[in-house]
Design a protein around this motif. Structure first.
Motif, short mmCIF file in Angstrom:
data_model
loop_
_atom_site.label_atom_id
_atom_site.label_comp_id
_atom_site.label_asym_id
_atom_site.label_seq_id
_atom_site.Cartn_x
_atom_site.Cartn_y
_atom_site.Cartn_z
N MET A 1 0.85 -1.18 0.00
CA MET A 1 0.00 0.00 0.00
C MET A 1 0.89 1.24 0.00
N LYS A 2 0.53 2.20 -0.82
CA LYS A 2 1.28 3.45 -0.95
C LYS A 2 0.57 4.54 -0.16
N ILE A 3 1.28 5.15 0.78
CA ILE A 3 0.67 6.12 1.69
C ILE A 3 1.39 7.47 1.58
N ALA A 4 0.60 8.54 1.44
CA ALA A 4 1.13 9.91 1.46
C ALA A 4 0.97 10.43 2.89
N ILE A 5 1.99 11.11 3.38
CA ILE A 5 1.93 11.65 4.74
C ILE A 5 2.43 13.08 4.73
N GLY A 6 1.82 13.91 5.56
CA GLY A 6 2.24 15.30 5.66
C GLY A 6 1.82 15.92 6.97
N SER A 7 2.48 17.00 7.32
CA SER A 7 2.15 17.70 8.56
C SER A 7 2.61 19.14 8.48
N ASP A 8 2.11 19.92 9.41
CA ASP A 8 2.70 21.23 9.66
C ASP A 8 3.67 21.07 10.82
N HIS A 9 4.14 22.19 11.35
CA HIS A 9 5.09 22.16 12.45
C HIS A 9 4.53 21.49 13.71
N GLY A 10 3.24 21.64 13.96
CA GLY A 10 2.62 21.06 15.15
C GLY A 10 2.50 19.55 15.09
N GLY A 11 2.58 18.99 13.91
CA GLY A 11 2.49 17.54 13.75
C GLY A 11 3.77 16.89 13.29
N TYR A 12 4.83 17.68 13.17
CA TYR A 12 6.08 17.20 12.60
C TYR A 12 6.65 15.97 13.33
N GLU A 13 6.74 16.06 14.64
CA GLU A 13 7.34 14.94 15.40
C GLU A 13 6.49 13.68 15.31
N LEU A 14 5.18 13.81 15.42
CA LEU A 14 4.31 12.64 15.32
C LEU A 14 4.34 12.08 13.90
N LYS A 15 4.41 12.95 12.90
CA LYS A 15 4.51 12.49 11.51
C LYS A 15 5.72 11.59 11.33
N ASN A 16 6.86 12.02 11.85
CA ASN A 16 8.08 11.22 11.70
C ASN A 16 7.97 9.88 12.40
N LEU A 17 7.34 9.86 13.56
CA LEU A 17 7.14 8.60 14.28
C LEU A 17 6.24 7.66 13.48
N ILE A 18 5.15 8.18 12.95
CA ILE A 18 4.22 7.36 12.16
C ILE A 18 4.91 6.87 10.89
N LYS A 19 5.65 7.74 10.24
CA LYS A 19 6.35 7.35 9.01
C LYS A 19 7.31 6.20 9.28
N GLU A 20 8.09 6.30 10.34
CA GLU A 20 9.02 5.22 10.71
C GLU A 20 8.27 3.93 11.00
N HIS A 21 7.17 4.04 11.70
CA HIS A 21 6.33 2.88 12.04
C HIS A 21 5.84 2.18 10.78
N LEU A 22 5.36 2.96 9.82
CA LEU A 22 4.84 2.39 8.58
C LEU A 22 5.94 1.80 7.71
N LEU A 23 7.08 2.45 7.67
CA LEU A 23 8.22 1.91 6.91
C LEU A 23 8.68 0.58 7.51
N ASN A 24 8.65 0.48 8.84
CA ASN A 24 9.01 -0.78 9.51
C ASN A 24 8.03 -1.90 9.17
N LYS A 25 6.82 -1.54 8.79
CA LYS A 25 5.82 -2.51 8.37
C LYS A 25 5.91 -2.80 6.87
N LYS A 26 6.96 -2.27 6.25
CA LYS A 26 7.25 -2.48 4.81
C LYS A 26 6.21 -1.84 3.90
N LEU A 27 5.58 -0.74 4.37
CA LEU A 27 4.67 0.02 3.53
C LEU A 27 5.44 1.12 2.83
N GLU A 28 4.98 1.50 1.65
CA GLU A 28 5.61 2.59 0.91
C GLU A 28 5.01 3.90 1.39
N VAL A 29 5.86 4.77 1.90
CA VAL A 29 5.41 6.04 2.47
C VAL A 29 6.18 7.18 1.80
#
Length: 149
Positions: free
Chosen positions: A1-29
């Motif tokens: 599954m191909k997933i687009a992710i984005g955030s502003d400054h208020g979501g930046y840290e959580l975005k990076n955590l979610i992105k890492e989590h999804l990449l560890n699940k072998k999803l394309e982000v």
């Protein structure tokens, strides 16, 4: 599954955590930004992710701002987007099963990291149920087509 992710400054840290989590699940982000905690405008990132999902380039999108409110409002201005602001597990499942949401919004200053990852996993693993829910989605599409020509 191909997933687009984005955030502003208020979501930046959580975005990076979610992105890492999804990449560890072998999803394309693919990360549409932002790239720091410097103040920026959530609408810019909402538009990029929402347009990419609406065009079909990505199966789903995830957006994060401080509360999730502004970024979800902006995403929902793009025709074809059903962005749901979610802060609990029940809603994460229901918004996929009943609303066929294609973009998830989270509040980086509202939802803790553990809950956010659980919400993402539930949202991604749920399946739209169709049936009686499809007629409701069709009505949303009809409303959208009335205002977006």
């Amino acid at each position: 599954m191909k997933i687009a992710i984005g955030s502003d400054h208020g979501g930046y840290e959580l975005k990076n955590l979610i992105k890492e989590h999804l990449l560890n699940k072998k999803l394309e982000v693919v990360d549409f930004g932002t790239e720091s905690t410097d103040s920026c405008d959530y609408a810019d990132y909402a538009q990029g992710v929402a347009e990419a999902v609406a065009k079909g380039d990505y199966a789903r999108g995830i957006l994060i701002c401080g509360t999730g409110i502004g970024i979800s409002i902006a995403a929902n201005k793009v025709p074809g987007i059903r962005c749901a602001l979610v802060g609990d597990c029940f809603s994460a499942k229901a918004t996929t099963e009943h609303n066929d949401s294609n973009v998830l919004a989270l509040g980086g200053r509202v939802v803790g990291p553990g809950l956010a990852l659980e919400i993402v996993d539930i949202w991604l693993s749920a399946t739209f149920q169709g049936g009686r829910h499809q007629k409701r989605i069709d009505k949303i599409t009809d409303i959208e087509s009335k205002y977006y020509k």
